[in-house]
Design a protein around this motif. Structure first.
Motif, short mmCIF file in Angstrom:
data_model
loop_
_atom_site.label_atom_id
_atom_site.label_comp_id
_atom_site.label_asym_id
_atom_site.label_seq_id
_atom_site.Cartn_x
_atom_site.Cartn_y
_atom_site.Cartn_z
N ARG A 251 0.83 -1.22 0.00
CA ARG A 251 0.00 0.00 0.00
C ARG A 251 0.85 1.25 0.00
O ARG A 251 0.50 2.26 -0.64
CB ARG A 251 -0.91 -0.02 1.24
CG ARG A 251 -1.74 1.25 1.44
CD ARG A 251 -2.80 1.37 0.38
NE ARG A 251 -3.63 2.53 0.60
CZ ARG A 251 -3.35 3.78 0.18
NH1 ARG A 251 -2.23 3.99 -0.48
NH2 ARG A 251 -4.17 4.77 0.43
N HIS A 252 2.00 1.22 0.69
CA HIS A 252 2.77 2.45 0.85
C HIS A 252 4.18 2.40 0.24
O HIS A 252 4.72 3.44 -0.14
CB HIS A 252 2.88 2.81 2.33
CG HIS A 252 1.56 3.10 2.96
ND1 HIS A 252 0.77 4.17 2.59
CD2 HIS A 252 0.86 2.44 3.93
CE1 HIS A 252 -0.34 4.18 3.31
NE2 HIS A 252 -0.31 3.13 4.11
N LEU A 253 4.78 1.20 0.14
CA LEU A 253 6.14 1.10 -0.38
C LEU A 253 6.18 0.56 -1.81
O LEU A 253 7.18 0.74 -2.50
CB LEU A 253 6.99 0.21 0.52
CG LEU A 253 7.18 0.69 1.96
CD1 LEU A 253 8.05 -0.31 2.74
CD2 LEU A 253 7.77 2.08 2.02
N GLY A 254 5.13 -0.13 -2.23
CA GLY A 254 5.10 -0.66 -3.58
C GLY A 254 5.18 -2.17 -3.62
O GLY A 254 5.15 -2.84 -2.58
N LEU A 255 5.29 -2.71 -4.80
CA LEU A 255 5.22 -4.15 -5.00
C LEU A 255 6.49 -4.89 -4.57
O LEU A 255 6.46 -6.09 -4.36
CB LEU A 255 4.93 -4.45 -6.48
CG LEU A 255 3.55 -3.98 -6.98
CD1 LEU A 255 3.46 -4.13 -8.49
CD2 LEU A 255 2.44 -4.76 -6.30
N ALA A 256 7.61 -4.19 -4.49
CA ALA A 256 8.87 -4.82 -4.09
C ALA A 256 9.85 -3.73 -3.69
O ALA A 256 9.66 -2.56 -4.00
CB ALA A 256 9.44 -5.67 -5.21
N VAL A 257 10.92 -4.14 -3.00
CA VAL A 257 12.04 -3.24 -2.69
C VAL A 257 13.22 -3.77 -3.49
O VAL A 257 13.85 -4.76 -3.11
CB VAL A 257 12.35 -3.22 -1.18
CG1 VAL A 257 13.57 -2.36 -0.91
CG2 VAL A 257 11.15 -2.70 -0.40
N PRO A 258 13.51 -3.16 -4.63
CA PRO A 258 14.57 -3.67 -5.51
C PRO A 258 15.97 -3.31 -5.03
O PRO A 258 16.14 -2.49 -4.12
CB PRO A 258 14.26 -2.98 -6.84
CG PRO A 258 13.62 -1.68 -6.44
CD PRO A 258 12.82 -2.00 -5.19
N LEU A 259 16.95 -3.94 -5.66
CA LEU A 259 18.35 -3.66 -5.39
C LEU A 259 18.95 -2.94 -6.59
O LEU A 259 18.61 -3.24 -7.74
CB LEU A 259 19.12 -4.96 -5.14
CG LEU A 259 18.54 -5.93 -4.11
CD1 LEU A 259 19.46 -7.14 -3.96
CD2 LEU A 259 18.33 -5.24 -2.77
N ALA A 260 19.85 -2.00 -6.32
CA ALA A 260 20.51 -1.26 -7.40
C ALA A 260 21.98 -1.10 -7.05
O ALA A 260 22.35 -1.04 -5.88
CB ALA A 260 19.86 0.11 -7.59
#
Length: 211
Positions: A109-118
């Protein structure tokens, strides 16, 4: 129009709140979009008490910039505040070696569908459905406004802790059901579209109460 002194006071209070919870360390940076002034107000967490002169003001433009804060504001009209920090659990997600999936409905709801790595010297700004990412040894967290950012930073650290502990235990990490992800992400997209519209019109975004 809110005075610069008032903006600075709000940022100092935000730094104090984040630092007290271990979410901001000396050298970490916090910034806020000030659309009515077409500027960015930024503060760096110091070793000593933060003073008004610690707030740096820079123009808000749409040009390319190596500065990750300006790059995100230029590419993402919905973002109203950014935390670039080294949170304990958030950083550890990068060491797990894979993106953090959608574990909780509030996360989506607040951070999105995933926390990706870069990785790499230049930040590739994530799409609108992503409000947090791990960039090398740093964590970037976004919010549509300063208050939403503070809540998102706290939420991110809690979710990251749960993910890292579950991942290192060797157990299977399950995502929330697809229909939960769909509903929660649609609500996030709605709020982001509204925030982008307000920012484009020279106004601050308004935080929504409840889920």
């Amino acid at each position: 129009m809110e005075s610069r002194e008032s903006v600075a006071e709000g940022l100092r209070g935000a730094v104090g709140r984040l630092a007290a919870k271990g979410l901001m360390r000396p050298g970490d940076t916090l910034s806020q979009r000030i659309p009515e002034r077409a500027e960015i107000a930024r503060i760096t967490c110091p070793d000593a008490a933060v003073r008004a002169r610690d707030v740096v003001w820079t123009p808000l433009d749409r040009g390319r910039s190596p500065d990750p804060h300006r790059a995100v504001y230029a590419a993402r009209g919905d973002v109203g505040a950014i935390l670039e920090g080294r949170q304990v659990w958030g950083r550890t997600v990068g060491r797990v070696g894979r993106p953090m999936p959608a574990l909780f409905d509030e996360q989506v709801r607040h951070l999105g569908l995933a926390v990706p790595l870069a990785t790499g010297p230049a930040l590739s700004v994530p799409r609108a459905s992503t409000n947090a990412l791990v960039w090398d040894d740093r964590v970037l967290c976004f919010g549509m406004g300063l208050e939403r950012l503070l809540l998102n930073a706290e939420l991110l650290e809690k979710c990251a802790q749960a993910f890292v502990l579950a991942e290192t235990s060797g157990r299977r990490v399950r995502r929330v059901p697809w229909w939960v992800r769909l509903v929660a992400n649609r609500r996030l997209s709605r709020d982001q579209a509204e925030a982008a519209q307000r920012h484009a019109g020279g106004e601050r975004s308004v935080i929504r109460a409840g889920y």
